[in-house]
Design an enzyme around this catalytic site. Structure first.
Site, short mmCIF file in Angstrom:
data_model
loop_
_atom_site.label_atom_id
_atom_site.label_comp_id
_atom_site.label_asym_id
_atom_site.label_seq_id
_atom_site.Cartn_x
_atom_site.Cartn_y
_atom_site.Cartn_z
N CYS A 173 0.83 -1.21 0.00
CA CYS A 173 0.00 0.00 0.00
C CYS A 173 0.87 1.27 0.00
O CYS A 173 1.41 1.63 1.03
CB CYS A 173 -0.89 -0.06 1.24
SG CYS A 173 -1.68 1.47 1.72
N CYS B 180 0.08 3.89 2.61
CA CYS B 180 0.50 3.45 3.95
C CYS B 180 1.95 3.85 4.21
O CYS B 180 2.29 4.30 5.31
CB CYS B 180 0.34 1.94 4.11
SG CYS B 180 -1.35 1.35 3.93
#
Length: 119
Positions: free
Chosen positions: A35, A38
């Site tokens: 991600c 993230c």
């Protein structure tokens, strides 16, 4: 999982002890290696943990290796941030955000965590 410095990692095995049983409010980042947003949150979480550590516990949970907790809280998007207070989720936010915005969204949680002397 891309670990943010100064931020503890929690797992399915210790989630109850580290998050549900915590005295302070806890900000959990549900995250994953794959991600990109993230990864952007790493420095933000590191700074938040350093600045607000007395009022807020900040932890990360890798969704790929901890499916029980991820499914229990119906987390579908990364990053998802959940605030737990008194063992219950009280706030959820989805998506990367700058530190200033995250602090604004956490202001009610942080003000409740102030010692009575400072209110």
């Amino acid at each position: 999982m891309i670990k943010a410095a100064g931020v503890a990692e929690v797992t399915d095995a210790d989630f109850a002890a580290e998050v549900i049983g915590a005295e302070l409010p806890v900000l959990v980042e549900f995250t994953a290696d794959w991600c990109p947003p993230c990864r952007q949150m790493g420095p933000v979480l590191t700074a938040l943990a350093a600045e607000e550590g007395e009022r807020l516990k900040v932890v990360q949970l890798d969704v790929d290796t901890n499916p029980e907790t991820t499914n229990a809280y119906k987390v579908l998007s990364m990053p998802t941030f959940m605030v737990f207070r008194g063992g219950e989720p009280v706030k959820a936010m989805v998506g990367a955000r700058p530190k200033r915005r995250l602090l604004e969204e956490l202001s009610d949680v942080l003000s409740d965590a102030l010692p009575d002397v400072l209110r």
